[in-house]
Design a protein around this motif. Structure first.
Motif: not given
Lengths: 281, 313
Positions: A209-212, B135-138, B191-194
């Motif tokens: 979350l912080a990276q994002n 979902f995890i990639v910025p 982005r949100g589906l996963p």
């Protein structure tokens, strides 16, 4: 017909939807990777078939690392993410432990407040926050984001950890107390070590979350040497109307790699965090 | 492991402790005192960094306050200005459309994908990990990739369409108001589906297979089993995930800021990006705060409902 059904059913129920989902999910990453390897002559020539790289080059990576502050941004991002995750874990534990395992006046209200805080989206707060950070003269310092990121992460960590703390049986605590341990000793030496998976889940999640995070970094950090990767990429690899696509893609890929590596090592923890707390985007 | 083998220091380690100190310790050992000492610092932090900014934001929204001035109190003036501002209503409409459509797509697509993933197949864990990547990639970084996919001149999508026979130059994905909103909706869903799929998959895995076996024995069809076993048992998870998604889609900022900046002609501005433009670009802090706070009434309903629901679980 019977033989046909043997592959038709799994094909339509499993392989086809799975393949569509995987292509849809992974194509942007493939595109990121190949764009970053294309020379400009290929990037900006609509006649060249774009789906593969014809003459791969590392030029964009070299330019990114030598001509921009990308390494500084990466360092800043890591530093901020690690410190704010650490602060959030400690505060999260301090909140979650009593809420999960003790009875005290005000507990119900606090638990509600933590859940509500967890759900308050950042865009509701960024304008007053910008004013506050300005009046504290913290603009353009990493302290500004280190101080504000935990506001997003603490409620989340607390919420996730409450679930873990509740799973440890009360008997253990009582046994330790009978043996003369103080409440603090019981917490630090008996209960917390048993909840290590929870800390990893919360930590990984808070870290990603912080990276994002983008909004606070965008508002507070305007000097190149204090910027984080997302803000640096979007504001310095786009100059006016000129997009440095090769470098942008190289930055996007390199910026995603740390999160992706950590994530791949701890997928199970990440998923359990995701599903336990149902999560902030 | 028996508790007595754990290394616990004895309570009376030293005999010469002063009376005052042991009284103090007795006091801190009380459940309520210990709890409050523990939660005190984080609560203070949250009050200072969430509670105070929130109240200060409410106060700001009642001020006419251009940047670098002290401002003057104008009561509900900003809210009245918003009420009479057609762009504000455009933004409200955009936000609602964006939220409802993406939430629907993510819920249906996520449920479908979760059902597909709930079968056994080789490399399942690997596939699950790959599907979670968006979902995890910025977000900003993946949005940059999408921006290039939808580029007006060099869009790979248009290259494919032209190769398939669509007349050049193909649609202007981010230049046309409707297409720009559609693009945002697709990327937000991407982005949100996963998140939906993986959370619902975890929910599906808690449903005992025996229930399905019993129902099959009783002659239930696949649809009946889905409708009367899977869906009701999945309902709590689906509810939480959907509420979360609504809150964070309604207040989305990053995707729109990077991809369209609210354009063309405010067609994709959401509350968050519009508030940002007013406060940060135009320097009207008070007006910007009032736009941001306009999100509060609908959000507050969901937040309070969900906070109560989560606490009960």
């Amino acid at each position: 017909m019977v033989e046909g059904r043997g592959w038709v059913r799994p094909f339509f129920q499993l392989w086809l939807p799975l393949a569509v989902a995987l292509i849809f999910t992974l194509f942007p990453f493939y595109w990121m990777a190949i764009t970053s390897l294309k020379p400009n002559s290929e990037l900006y020539n609509p006649k060249v078939m774009p789906l593969i790289v014809h003459n791969p080059t590392m030029k964009h990576y070299i330019d990114l690392l030598t001509e921009t502050d990308f390494l500084t941004w990466t360092y800043n991002t890591m530093l901020v993410a690690v410190i704010s995750t650490a602060i959030s874990l400690v505060f999260g534990i301090m909140l979650a432990y009593p809420l999960a395992r003790m009875r005290f006046p005000g507990a119900a209200l606090i638990a509600f407040a933590v859940a509500a805080t967890y759900l308050v989206p950042q865009p509701l707060l960024f304008i007053p926050m910008a004013d506050i950070i300005n009046s504290l003269h913290l603009g353009d310092t990493l302290s500004a984001v280190i101080l504000t990121y935990p506001t997003l992460l603490v409620p989340f960590c607390a919420w996730l950890l409450m679930g873990y703390f509740k799973t440890v049986p009360k008997d253990l605590e009582e046994a330790a107390r009978i043996d003369g341990a103080t409440r603090l000793q019981t917490m630090v030496k008996i209960i917390l070590p048993l909840c290590t998976p929870g800390f990893i889940s919360a930590g990984i999640f808070a870290f990603t979350l912080a990276q994002n995070e983008f909004l606070y970094a965008l508002i507070f950090l305007t000097n190149s040497d204090v910027r984080t990767v997302p803000v640096g990429a979007i504001s310095e690899l786009v100059r006016g109307d000129v997009f440095y696509w090769g470098q942008l893609m190289a930055a996007a890929l390199l910026g995603s790699i740390p999160v992706a590596i950590i994530y791949s090592f701890f997928v199970e923890h990440y998923v359990s965090g995701l599903t336990a707390g149902a999560v902030k985007q | 492991m028996s508790a007595s083998t754990l290394p616990v220091p004895p309570r009376t380690a030293s005999g010469n402790r002063t009376l005052g100190r042991s009284r103090f310790r007795e006091w801190t050992e009380k459940e309520a005192v210990f709890s409050w000492l523990m939660i005190g610092p984080p609560i203070l932090f949250l009050c200072a960094m969430v509670g105070y900014p929130f109240l200060y934001g409410c106060y700001l929204s009642l001020m006419h306050r251009p940047v670098a001035t002290t401002g003057e109190f104008i009561g509900l003036g900003n809210y009245i200005a918003n009420w009479n501002d057609p762009v504000f209503w455009r933004v409200a409409r955009n936000t609602i459309v964006y939220t409802l459509v993406t939430t629907f797509l993510k819920a249906v697509g996520g449920l479908g994908l979760a059902l597909v993933m709930n079968q056994s197949f080789p490399m399942k864990n690997f596939v699950r990990a790959a599907l979670l990547l968006p979902f995890i990639v910025p977000t900003v970084l993946s949005t940059i990739a999408w921006m290039w996919i939808l580029d007006p001149t060099f869009s790979v999508l248009n290259w494919l369409l032209i190769a398939a026979g669509v007349p050049a130059p193909g649609p202007s994905w981010l230049g046309n108001p409707v297409l720009a909103m559609c693009s945002l909706i697709v990327i937000n869903t991407w982005r949100g589906l996963p998140f939906y799929a993986i959370t619902l998959l975890a929910g599906l895995q808690t449903i005992s297979p025996e229930l399905h076996e019993a129902a099959t024995t009783d002659g239930a069809t696949t649809w009946h089993r889905f409708r009367y076993i899977t869906l009701p048992l999945l309902q709590p998870v689906l509810f939480i995930v959907t509420m979360f998604s609504i809150i964070f889609t309604f207040s989305d900022f990053q995707l729109v800021y990077v991809l369209t900046h609210g354009g063309p002609a405010n067609a994709t501005h959401l509350f968050a990006t519009y508030a940002f433009d007013i406060a940060m670009s135009a320097g009207q802090f008070g007006l910007g705060a009032s736009v941001a706070l306009s999100m509060l009434p609908p959000l507050a309903l969901i937040i309070v409902a969900l906070a109560i629901y989560m606490r009960k679980r």
